[in-house]
Enzyme design. Structure first.
Site, PDB file in Angstrom:
ATOM      1  N   HIS A 264       0.732 -39.952 -13.373  1.00  0.00           N
ATOM      2  CA  HIS A 264       1.379 -40.861 -12.320  1.00  0.00           C
ATOM      3  C   HIS A 264       0.879 -42.194 -12.166  1.00  0.00           C
ATOM      4  O   HIS A 264       0.873 -42.666 -11.055  1.00  0.00           O
ATOM      5  CB  HIS A 264       1.383 -40.102 -10.920  1.00  0.00           C
ATOM      6  CG  HIS A 264       2.309 -38.845 -10.726  1.00  0.00           C
ATOM      7  ND1 HIS A 264       3.634 -38.744 -10.906  1.00  0.00           N
ATOM      8  CD2 HIS A 264       1.929 -37.416 -10.971  1.00  0.00           C
ATOM      9  CE1 HIS A 264       3.718 -37.392 -10.816  1.00  0.00           C
ATOM     10  NE2 HIS A 264       2.935 -36.845 -10.966  1.00  0.00           N
ATOM     11  N   ASP A 328      -2.422 -34.403 -10.610  1.00  0.00           N
ATOM     12  CA  ASP A 328      -1.498 -33.702 -11.024  1.00  0.00           C
ATOM     13  C   ASP A 328      -0.426 -33.837 -11.910  1.00  0.00           C
ATOM     14  O   ASP A 328      -0.509 -34.957 -12.443  1.00  0.00           O
ATOM     15  CB  ASP A 328      -0.607 -33.456  -9.720  1.00  0.00           C
ATOM     16  CG  ASP A 328      -0.096 -34.841  -9.139  1.00  0.00           C
ATOM     17  OD1 ASP A 328      -0.850 -35.764  -9.360  1.00  0.00           O
ATOM     18  OD2 ASP A 328       1.057 -34.915  -8.921  1.00  0.00           O
ATOM     19  N   GLU A 329       0.210 -33.021 -12.626  1.00  0.00           N
ATOM     20  CA  GLU A 329       1.436 -32.866 -13.629  1.00  0.00           C
ATOM     21  C   GLU A 329       0.822 -34.103 -14.515  1.00  0.00           C
ATOM     22  O   GLU A 329       1.820 -34.789 -14.996  1.00  0.00           O
ATOM     23  CB  GLU A 329       2.459 -33.678 -12.699  1.00  0.00           C
ATOM     24  CG  GLU A 329       3.037 -32.566 -11.687  1.00  0.00           C
ATOM     25  CD  GLU A 329       4.571 -33.147 -11.144  1.00  0.00           C
ATOM     26  OE1 GLU A 329       5.110 -32.371 -11.040  1.00  0.00           O
ATOM     27  OE2 GLU A 329       4.637 -34.158 -10.667  1.00  0.00           O
ATOM     28  N   VAL A 330      -0.166 -33.806 -15.375  1.00  0.00           N
ATOM     29  CA  VAL A 330      -0.630 -34.591 -16.369  1.00  0.00           C
ATOM     30  C   VAL A 330      -0.008 -34.051 -17.678  1.00  0.00           C
ATOM     31  O   VAL A 330      -0.501 -32.835 -18.299  1.00  0.00           O
ATOM     32  CB  VAL A 330      -2.152 -34.793 -16.465  1.00  0.00           C
ATOM     33  CG1 VAL A 330      -2.634 -35.167 -17.775  1.00  0.00           C
ATOM     34  CG2 VAL A 330      -2.660 -35.361 -15.226  1.00  0.00           C
ATOM     35  N   GLU A 379      -3.818 -28.765  -9.993  1.00  0.00           N
ATOM     36  CA  GLU A 379      -3.971 -28.729 -11.287  1.00  0.00           C
ATOM     37  C   GLU A 379      -5.614 -29.020 -11.757  1.00  0.00           C
ATOM     38  O   GLU A 379      -6.186 -28.384 -12.877  1.00  0.00           O
ATOM     39  CB  GLU A 379      -3.312 -29.958 -12.158  1.00  0.00           C
ATOM     40  CG  GLU A 379      -1.815 -29.529 -12.081  1.00  0.00           C
ATOM     41  CD  GLU A 379      -1.038 -30.059 -10.909  1.00  0.00           C
ATOM     42  OE1 GLU A 379      -1.706 -30.223  -9.868  1.00  0.00           O
ATOM     43  OE2 GLU A 379       0.187 -30.116 -11.158  1.00  0.00           O
TER      44      GLU A 379
END
Lengths: 536, 536
Positions: A264, A328-330, A379
């Site tokens: 992000h 998050d969301e890597v 995460e």
């Protein structure tokens, strides 16, 4: 004669109110009569000790409670005309875990006692551990004052004897705002903070940057906002941040900044291309370059102060000790597409997943060296589990993820925040207030585990929320979350809560907050037809 | 040396800006350079004569223009550091037709002249007929100041020589708000007024009552709000009205009240059943009863002052001379279903349509006797045509109605307001800003007829708009209407206006106004995806 009146008052007090329907979130303990008593809008206030912030809070109380101005004439002689506010520790700092408890009492003095000396009047007493507790007491009190449009008089509910003892169930009660998908003006953020305080929320979690934009202008890295903001106007100056932090602090609300790394973060590259794997494959941030961590350190120095300052360091833009570093969301595909990063990984015998974990730990170390307590999305727990520093706070947004559930995080002895998707994700427009209200962070947790849940909150992700609709998307659903986080666990019946929530929505509207109808099929839908605020 | 600089400045002035893209509504006449000049946020202001309202307007100007606070250090020595505001007639009253023109000039003094004495600085001069013109000048000026986030400095556009001569095309530029379908909090109305002033609108047309509710609490008829409001809370106290009127006046905005009679008035019966034909057939108001007109007179006394007071009478709640008496959408079936009213009509040889006309004229007479200039919806012209008093202002909302079109009203010598449905009906969500911008009130009218169009405005009917969405429904479409009403008629190209409107929407957002995306398919739709304010 006087004796009789007093005795009758005490008899009336025996008629306790089932529930005070204008209170939200409901206090921990309320003993109240089911009558009202006149209250004087010009009531004297004694603040012990007086402070500017308490004076300001008193000003807000007067503006809210006596919104229609003073009486035409004199106050009723019987009216409550005195408010005493005592703060035991006036120097308490606004940081995680600060004591927010308060006691609020309204009564009319019994006859006898000292005799003489002006006695016999009615008064309100607030007793709070800190001024932040006193702010909450005044918030509660303002919810109990009503106006009679016929007589022009104000009255206090819960009389003849009102006693509220109150403290939040969870210390951390947040609203996440996302000013990276759409920039939100400082004025809009300030208005959200104002309404948060009305619902006794205490943390503005400011998701400051994302792939889409980097609006924060810092001295240490001016190109981040110069190249990363949507436009020359959609930026935050240091002075804007400082003003928002002060505005929030005056309302007992902390500002918790989030710099989301290493994913992000594509917006970072627009100003500093060297920190990214490639121009066309920009995130996660490049773990192989010293530039990446040098830039992060420069940002942390400016936000938190230089290392070894101890606590909120000299020169820190943010007084808040917690700092959110995302995580998050890597998706590491851009690492695996970069020759440079592949070589760097091979030389160290690291997988991309390992490198993610190392990045997270490195970023945490840098923040911790500057006195910060680090928060990260779940995460980081999934990847690192028990190897995370013990001080880490894990914000759980994926209740469905077994690996990083609240149960697992707290079983591992770490502290946690609860922001479940979709129940508390305010961008989920088909989640109504009852679904938000039904989420119980400690479901399935032992008492010891529950004690590690420091709180949670609503997350207003900004893909489809900007200054035009953010308030109506947040409210009134955030209020349901606020009560879940504040009130005792046993308070969970939707049907019992609904009339109070509807009343609270009316209160928000009356104060100029754009709270959407409670009964909407989808959040922020317009009202379907004409009608009163409580019916919609 | 100095000479040379000045000469260069004049040369630069020859590079005139095509258009100043941050101005909305566009002024009547702009001569500007295409450069910028530093401006000092601490600039000195000389107000001639000083007044509290002008000081307040100056405070708003500073807050808007210098929103990110003062410089870190000193101002640039070259920076504009002086603002002179001269008001020629400081005592002008805020009433219809008040002179709102102004001239705004920014320049740097030429060398020579007096010599010595601190000369040579840069200054801004405002010259206005009234303080209301000066307010507009400051609004224009604030739109020309930009902030450089890198240097922390402010700059004024249109330099090195800026000259704006400006006055509105139409004297009456309104927003109609409907607080009868949904109650709108005084705070929400105040926020609408704040944004109206940013777009140089000057009349808040307050549709106060309708069939659904009667929220206004008056001494003369307390049962109207006691029984007619949606709830005990959704009401306006006299003090609320007075405060809103004062708030609006400080921004050059008049509050024009509408009491819609004899239709749209079923809420009156809840408190005063005798003024209606029947409980289950409540409107139009009963023309056969003296009670009906007695109640109306009592309301008018309180709003306008008792008769023969002359102008805004003693004790009047509203200083505004115009009063709107509605008159629209009257369906007389309830009259024809009432034995009492049938008998009354027969005794006078009147049809129901005749009785409607008589009602309108009677109501107008009562208002006129109290000094009011009466406004009514175009149905009154359709029914009464040239028999309406010459002072009547007809508000045309049905452009499709041949009988009562703007052309017919103005051909009959009456003054008119233009609020066409759907182009300027803001509850028509599928009307976008281009359709609103395209409506030209004087299309097809002679110059003499056009001169009788005193203005018009956007109508925010409240069936599906409450405090949660009213602002996003109004903005930015109302801005399109504001420019049509303010700027010269020739300014009509949508493509040329669009970048400026997008910039104005960004300005509104930056000031905390919930302005929806400009490019929405339907008004107040959420943004479709992340992005900058000007792209959406």
């Amino acid at each position: 004669m006087r004796r009789t009146v007093v005795r009758l008052a005490w008899l009336a007090a025996a008629c306790t109110a089932e529930e005070l329907t204008t209170l939200w979130p409901y206090p921990a303990s309320v003993h109240a009569g089911d009558g009202t008593h006149p209250i004087c809008p010009g009531l004297r206030a004694r603040l012990e000790p007086a402070s500017r912030d308490l004076e300001r809070a008193l000003g807000r109380f007067r503006a809210h409670a006596f919104a229609h101005g003073p009486h035409g004439g004199e106050c009723d002689a019987r009216a409550i005309a005195e408010l005493r506010v005592r703060v035991r520790n006036a120097r308490a700092e606004l940081q995680a875990g600060v004591d927010e408890s308060y006691e609020l009492k309204a009564s009319c003095a019994a006859a006898g006692g000292g005799g003489g000396g002006g006695g016999g009047g009615c008064a309100i007493d607030v007793d709070a551990a800190t001024q932040f507790g006193a702010f909450h007491a005044l918030t509660t009190l303002a919810q109990l004052v009503s106006y009679d449009f016929a007589s022009g008089a104000y009255a206090l509910a819960g009389m003849p004897l009102l006693r509220v003892r109150d403290a939040p169930r969870f210390a951390h009660r947040e609203l996440l705002v996302d000013s990276a998908r759409h920039w939100l003006a400082p004025a809009a953020l300030g208005a959200l903070v104002d309404a948060m305080a009305m619902a006794k929320l205490n943390v503005l979690h400011w998701h400051l940057s994302d792939s889409t934009s980097f609006p924060l202008c810092l001295r240490a890295a001016p190109a981040l906002c110069a190249a990363g903001a949507f436009s020359a106007r959609e930026r935050y100056a240091r002075a804007d941040v400082a003003r928002l932090v002060a505005h929030a602090a005056q309302r007992g609300v902390r500002v918790l900044a989030e710099l989301d790394v290493p994913g992000h973060a594509a917006s970072w590259c627009r100003g500093y291309p060297r920190v990214c794997p490639a121009a066309d494959c920009a995130e996660p941030l490049n773990p192989a370059r010293a530039d990446t961590f040098a830039l992060l350190e420069a940002l942390l120095d400016e936000l938190l102060g230089a290392p070894a300052g101890g606590g909120a360091s000299r020169g820190a833009l943010l007084p808040e000790r917690l700092l959110h570093l995302g995580g998050d969301e890597v998706d590491t595909r851009c690492w695996e597409a970069s020759d440079e990063i592949i070589a760097w990984l091979r030389a160290r015998g690291l997988s991309a997943a390992d490198a993610y974990g190392r990045f997270v730990l490195r970023a945490h170390e840098l923040a911790a060296a500057r006195g910060a307590v680090v928060v990260g999305w779940d995460e980081i727990f999934e990847a690192l589990g028990g190897t995370l520093p013990r001080s880490t706070i894990v914000q759980v947004w994926r209740p469905w993820s077994r690996a990083s559930s609240l149960a697992n995080v707290t079983a591992a002895g770490l502290r946690a925040l609860s922001s479940p998707d979709p129940a508390w994700y305010l961008d989920s427009l088909d989640v109504n207030w009852t679904a938000a209200y039904a989420h119980e962070p400690c479901d399935g947790l032992s008492a010891a585990q529950c004690a590690r849940v420091v709180g949670g909150g609503g997350a207003m992700w900004g893909e489809r929320a900007d200054g035009s609709d953010v308030e109506a998307t947040v409210w009134p659903r955030l209020a349901a979350i606020a009560e879940r986080l504040w009130s005792p666990r046993a308070r969970s019946e939707t049907a019992r809560a609904e009339p109070r929530l509807r009343a609270f929505r009316c209160l928000l509207l009356a104060r100029g907050v754009a709270a959407a109808p409670v009964g909407n099929a989808r959040a922020r839908d317009a009202p379907r037809a004409p009608g009163g605020c409580a019916e919609q």
